[in-house]
Design a protein around this motif. Structure first.
Motif, short mmCIF file in Angstrom:
data_model
loop_
_atom_site.label_atom_id
_atom_site.label_comp_id
_atom_site.label_asym_id
_atom_site.label_seq_id
_atom_site.Cartn_x
_atom_site.Cartn_y
_atom_site.Cartn_z
N ALA A 119 -1.46 -5.91 -2.00
CA ALA A 119 -1.22 -7.23 -1.42
C ALA A 119 0.15 -7.29 -0.76
N SER A 120 1.16 -6.69 -1.40
CA SER A 120 2.51 -6.68 -0.83
C SER A 120 2.56 -5.86 0.45
N SER A 131 9.34 -6.92 13.91
CA SER A 131 10.02 -7.94 13.11
C SER A 131 9.09 -8.43 12.01
N LEU A 132 9.67 -9.00 10.96
CA LEU A 132 8.91 -9.49 9.82
C LEU A 132 9.14 -10.99 9.69
N THR A 133 8.06 -11.74 9.62
CA THR A 133 8.19 -13.19 9.53
C THR A 133 8.71 -13.60 8.15
N VAL A 134 9.26 -14.79 8.08
CA VAL A 134 9.78 -15.31 6.82
C VAL A 134 8.65 -15.43 5.79
N ASN A 139 6.00 -13.63 0.81
CA ASN A 139 4.75 -13.24 0.14
C ASN A 139 4.85 -11.85 -0.46
N ALA A 140 5.41 -10.91 0.30
CA ALA A 140 5.53 -9.53 -0.18
C ALA A 140 6.39 -9.45 -1.43
N SER A 141 7.52 -10.14 -1.42
CA SER A 141 8.41 -10.12 -2.59
C SER A 141 7.79 -10.89 -3.76
N PHE A 142 7.03 -11.93 -3.47
CA PHE A 142 6.36 -12.70 -4.52
C PHE A 142 5.37 -11.82 -5.28
N PHE A 143 4.62 -10.98 -4.56
CA PHE A 143 3.66 -10.09 -5.22
C PHE A 143 4.38 -9.06 -6.08
N ILE A 144 5.57 -8.63 -5.66
CA ILE A 144 6.35 -7.71 -6.50
C ILE A 144 6.77 -8.41 -7.78
N GLY A 145 7.16 -9.68 -7.65
CA GLY A 145 7.51 -10.46 -8.83
C GLY A 145 6.35 -10.58 -9.80
N GLY A 182 11.37 -15.07 -3.46
CA GLY A 182 10.02 -14.57 -3.70
C GLY A 182 9.94 -13.74 -4.96
N LEU A 183 10.94 -12.89 -5.19
CA LEU A 183 10.95 -12.02 -6.37
C LEU A 183 11.04 -12.82 -7.67
N ILE A 184 11.88 -13.85 -7.67
CA ILE A 184 12.14 -14.56 -8.93
C ILE A 184 11.18 -15.73 -9.17
#
Length: 325
Positions: A119-120, A131-134, A139-145, A182-184
């Motif tokens: 998913a990430s 470029s990477l959108t906000v 979302n990518a960091s949220f899935f890592i969390g 996103g991570l936390i």
């Protein structure tokens, strides 16, 4: 076999399901106990609680998730033109790598973690831009969390995620803040629940202990039992080396995507410090392995028998490793 995975879709599907049945048949006859996680894993703990007394159901669900994740990974690569549109080789290798060891043929923490890794990655892959959108960043960091709550050692995936900032040149403070949020975010929700239940101090002590408690284990075995692990690693290293040599041949956004899918290999190596080298937890290597070895095997060569021999060696080693353990 290689020619089949360039032509017949129906034939590929039959090979994948036949391979899965051969690798998982023993686990249905003699079910493997649902994997116990020795690290802080609240989300996986829920799954373990539901399935610990139902080993055959756990095996059936694990097989289904393995096939779904493999198909999803194949679709991600195909949609971003990283593999040929009519090839299911990534799915085959995904199933094989997830099924390499008999004791992993049940519900495991990495089975859930890999879903969040996919998913990430799907959020980080480029569709032609550099470029990477906000939103995708968050979302990518949220899935890592989320994967950290599934299996605490998967915090190692933060290391390859840091390289995404270099790949996409995310040097603005806003990009960094969005990633941190996103991570936390999942942890904030979990720790709020823990605080309400008066377990916050207990969980923090467990997390601190588990993060610093490396449990690397190497079991001394005969060369024949060690051979499947060596074959797995040698083919992975050869595929990685070829990819590094040829990466300059791709256009910019393709290089970005190749880097995104290969970077989890860094976390895979770090995760071995929390598990063991022999038997190797191949499930933590499954995503980079499936991608890199697919590229390696599907490459055009003057000697066609080389690729054909390698795929049969991979399948034979996986089957022998399952049946002899």
């Amino acid at each position: 076999m290689i020619r089949l995975f360039k032509q017949s879709t129906l034939g590929q599907i039959l090979v994948i399901f036949l391979t899965a049945m051969l690798l998982w048949a023993k686990a249905f006859i003699t079910p493997v106990d649902t994997a116990v996680c020795n690290y802080f894993s609240p989300l996986y703990g829920l799954v373990f609680g539901w399935l610990s007394d139902l080993p055959r159901l756990a095996t059936a669900i694990a097989l289904m998730l393995t096939l779904v994740e493999g198909a999803w990974f194949n679709l991600i690569l195909t949609n971003h033109k990283m593999t040929k549109a009519n090839s299911l080789m990534p799915m085959l290798l995904y199933v094989v790598a997830m099924s390499w060891n008999y004791e992993l043929l049940t519900m495991t923490p990495m089975l859930l973690v890999n879903a969040f890794v996919l998913a990430s990655c799907s959020q980080l892959l480029s569709d032609g831009t550099t470029s990477l959108t906000v939103g995708n960043n968050f979302n990518a960091s949220f899935f890592i969390g989320l994967m950290v709550l599934c299996y605490l050692p998967s915090i190692c995936y933060i290391v390859p995620f840091l390289f995404v900032f270099v790949i996409y040149k995310l040097y603005r403070w806003r990009d960094i803040v969005v990633s941190v949020l996103g991570l936390i975010a999942p942890s904030i929700i979990f720790f709020t629940y823990a605080f309400m239940c008066d377990k916050l101090d207990y969980y923090l002590i467990l997390i601190q202990y588990d993060l610093l408690n490396f449990r690397f284990h190497f079991e001394i075995v005969s060369f024949l039992r060690l051979l499947p692990t060596l074959v797995f690693l040698l083919i992975l290293v050869a595929a990685l080396f070829r990819q590094l040599v040829s990466i300059g041949e791709n256009i910019v956004h393709q290089r970005i995507n190749t880097g995104i899918v290969t970077l989890p290999l860094m976390a895979s190596i770090l995760l071995t410090s929390y598990s063991q080298f022999q038997p190797l937890d191949t499930q933590s290597f499954v995503i980079p392995f499936s991608f890199l070895v697919t590229r390696f095997l599907m490459a055009e060569r003057k000697r066609h028998w080389v690729n054909e021999t390698l795929i049969w060696i991979v399948l034979a080693c996986a089957l022998i490793n399952v049946l002899t353990n």
